[in-house]
Design a protein around this motif. Structure first.
Motif, PDB file in Angstrom:
ATOM      1  N   ARG A 250       4.656   2.363 -15.319  1.00  0.00           N
ATOM      2  CA  ARG A 250       5.954   2.580 -15.955  1.00  0.00           C
ATOM      3  C   ARG A 250       6.892   3.354 -15.028  1.00  0.00           C
ATOM      4  O   ARG A 250       8.100   3.108 -15.018  1.00  0.00           O
ATOM      5  CB  ARG A 250       5.753   3.300 -17.291  1.00  0.00           C
ATOM      6  N   GLU A 269       1.596  -1.851 -23.133  1.00  0.00           N
ATOM      7  CA  GLU A 269       2.939  -1.388 -22.781  1.00  0.00           C
ATOM      8  C   GLU A 269       3.221  -1.619 -21.300  1.00  0.00           C
ATOM      9  O   GLU A 269       4.324  -2.023 -20.928  1.00  0.00           O
ATOM     10  CB  GLU A 269       3.101   0.099 -23.112  1.00  0.00           C
ATOM     11  N   ALA A 272       4.059  -5.288 -20.856  1.00  0.00           N
ATOM     12  CA  ALA A 272       5.376  -5.605 -21.407  1.00  0.00           C
ATOM     13  C   ALA A 272       6.490  -5.075 -20.514  1.00  0.00           C
ATOM     14  O   ALA A 272       7.505  -5.751 -20.294  1.00  0.00           O
ATOM     15  CB  ALA A 272       5.494  -5.024 -22.817  1.00  0.00           C
ATOM     16  N   VAL A 273       6.306  -3.861 -19.998  1.00  0.00           N
ATOM     17  CA  VAL A 273       7.332  -3.276 -19.124  1.00  0.00           C
ATOM     18  C   VAL A 273       7.456  -4.086 -17.839  1.00  0.00           C
ATOM     19  O   VAL A 273       8.557  -4.360 -17.363  1.00  0.00           O
ATOM     20  CB  VAL A 273       6.980  -1.799 -18.835  1.00  0.00           C
ATOM     21  N   ALA A 275       6.753  -7.252 -17.469  1.00  0.00           N
ATOM     22  CA  ALA A 275       7.321  -8.560 -17.781  1.00  0.00           C
ATOM     23  C   ALA A 275       8.839  -8.509 -17.904  1.00  0.00           C
ATOM     24  O   ALA A 275       9.517  -9.507 -17.649  1.00  0.00           O
ATOM     25  CB  ALA A 275       6.702  -9.099 -19.066  1.00  0.00           C
ATOM     26  N   GLY A 276       9.368  -7.368 -18.267  1.00  0.00           N
ATOM     27  CA  GLY A 276      10.815  -7.230 -18.413  1.00  0.00           C
ATOM     28  C   GLY A 276      11.497  -6.671 -17.187  1.00  0.00           C
ATOM     29  O   GLY A 276      12.653  -6.246 -17.269  1.00  0.00           O
ATOM     30  N   SER A 277      10.813  -6.677 -16.058  1.00  0.00           N
ATOM     31  CA  SER A 277      11.349  -6.049 -14.845  1.00  0.00           C
ATOM     32  C   SER A 277      11.316  -7.016 -13.668  1.00  0.00           C
ATOM     33  O   SER A 277      10.813  -8.135 -13.763  1.00  0.00           O
ATOM     34  CB  SER A 277      10.523  -4.808 -14.489  1.00  0.00           C
ATOM     35  N   THR A 278      11.838  -6.551 -12.535  1.00  0.00           N
ATOM     36  CA  THR A 278      11.742  -7.305 -11.282  1.00  0.00           C
ATOM     37  C   THR A 278      10.611  -6.783 -10.404  1.00  0.00           C
ATOM     38  O   THR A 278      10.450  -7.235  -9.268  1.00  0.00           O
ATOM     39  CB  THR A 278      13.060  -7.223 -10.503  1.00  0.00           C
TER      40      THR A 278
END
Length: 408
Positions: A250, A269, A272-273, A275-278
């Motif tokens: 994170r 978590e 998920a973090v 997957a939502g990032s570059t």
């Protein structure tokens, strides 16, 4: 300017969006490979100038080179985005002890630090050169190299300088572990890393990294170190979740890291973090092979939409392999990856982890880094583990290793 036409390619893996429509298969990752059958590639002055069907290849003059691939498979050069190959000493005894039941911990790094500090520049160059030759012979054309085995200002600056001699992808890893002389005052060592050590290494390094792990650096220490490096213009990379779950993944995403590496123990978590990032999740199969830890679950990451890279983590302690084909085979066998996914992760995925779009693919404008296999399909990289399948390697458009040289 030099031109070479590589033709009679049975299967060309481009990692480009174009390719045989019939080759697409999202379930196995084949759709990402951009496969062209019966293909040719035109190399011009170290770059890819044209890619397509051999029957449509541009004409070349009699003075230019035409090379036949004999129906073999050609893939992009491997991009090894995580290595530690500037070091002194040997840790075979540690490996033997671990294989006899002792648990791996980060403390073994200190023994390599001691050996590296006493090694001469020429000794370190010789070791690095030998490992680079191994990598090239096995198809690796781009290598990232970290410092981290000096842990003094002078020694870290020396390792960065030696790494810069052989690659542009150099990472300052002064925050590898707390050295023995700072064992009772870790925050003083962090002060040194973000101060005088960073001053000495930032001018030549491209990246900054930290081992954010129990037994190494806390999240708070890691954030301070990485933020200081970013303020000096260095890209951010992170070692995290190798030895157990933690907050390093994170933190990497929070700081916009290009890559977070190891990712062995991930929470929902974390996934998920990512997957939502570059931020790329770089997996290091050789580590788990060598330490007998659980393998990271690549399938879980891929299914969540995370960009995944594979790298060797070549180092004397936890993963002393220079072979990306070996890492591909392990990733397929033990980490839930399809052969196509593993190949993509070892080429285009590694390029993404270095934030490069000129390597890891075979398309016009990219560097002419290509590997010809002895097989007619990339699947053999996982299907025939341990077999020397690399027949020829082009780096920057130059045929770097011929078959007889690779086999010798």
């Amino acid at each position: 300017m030099t031109r070479e036409l590589l033709t009679n390619i049975g299967q060309l893996v481009t990692n480009a969006s174009a390719g045989d429509a019939a080759a697409g298969d999202a379930a196995t990752g084949i759709d990402r490979l951009g496969i062209i059958s019966d293909a040719a590639v035109l190399i011009d002055d170290g770059r890819i100038a044209w890619v397509g069907q051999a029957t449509d290849a541009p004409a070349v003059s009699p003075a230019e080179t035409v090379t036949g691939a004999q129906g073999r498979c050609v893939i992009p050069g491997f991009v090894d985005s995580h290595s530690h190959i500037v070091f002194g000493g040997d840790r075979a005894a540690e490996f033997e002890a671990r294989m006899s039941g002792q648990k791996y911990s980060a403390g073994g790094i200190r023994s390599t630090v001691a050996a590296t500090r006493t090694a001469s520049d020429d000794d370190l160059r010789a070791r690095t050169s030998g490992l680079l030759a191994e990598m090239l012979a096995q198809g690796t054309t781009t290598v990232e190299i970290k410092s981290g085995y000096g842990l003094t200002v002078a020694d870290e600056a020396r390792l960065v300088r030696l790494a810069v001699e052989v690659t542009e992808e150099v990472t300052f890893l002064g925050a590898h572990v707390i050295p023995a002389e700072f064992a009772d005052r870790p925050d003083d060592y962090v002060d040194l890393v973000v101060g005088e050590m960073l001053d000495a290494c930032a001018p030549e390094a491209k990246w900054i990294d930290v081992f954010c792990e129990t037994g190494a650096f806390t999240v708070e220490q890691s954030r301070r170190i990485l933020s200081a490096g970013a303020a000096r213009g260095l890209g951010v990379r992170v070692h995290a979740s190798q030895l157990g779950p933690g907050d390093g993944v994170r933190l990497a995403v929070e700081l916009g890291a290009a890559s977070v590496d190891h990712c062995t123990f991930l929470t929902d978590e974390d996934v998920a973090v990512l997957a939502g990032s570059t931020t790329v999740a770089t997996l290091l199969p050789g580590v788990e092979f060598s330490t007998r830890q659980p393998y990271p679950d690549a399938r879980r990451l891929l299914d969540a939409g995370v960009t995944v890279a594979i790298a060797s983590d070549c180092n004397p302690g936890s993963s002393f392999t220079s072979s990306m084909p070996f890492c591909i085979a392990v990733a397929v066998r033990d980490m839930g990856m399809a052969p196509a996914e593993a190949l993509w992760s070892a080429t285009a995925g590694g390029a993404a982890a270095l934030r490069r779009d000129d390597i890891g693919r075979i398309e016009p404008g990219a560097k002419a880094d290509l590997v010809q296999l002895t097989a007619d399909s990339y699947v053999h990289l996982a299907y025939r583990p341990g077999v020397p399948l690399v027949e020829r390697v082009w780096k920057n458009g130059v045929l770097a290793r011929r078959e007889d040289e690779i086999r010798s």
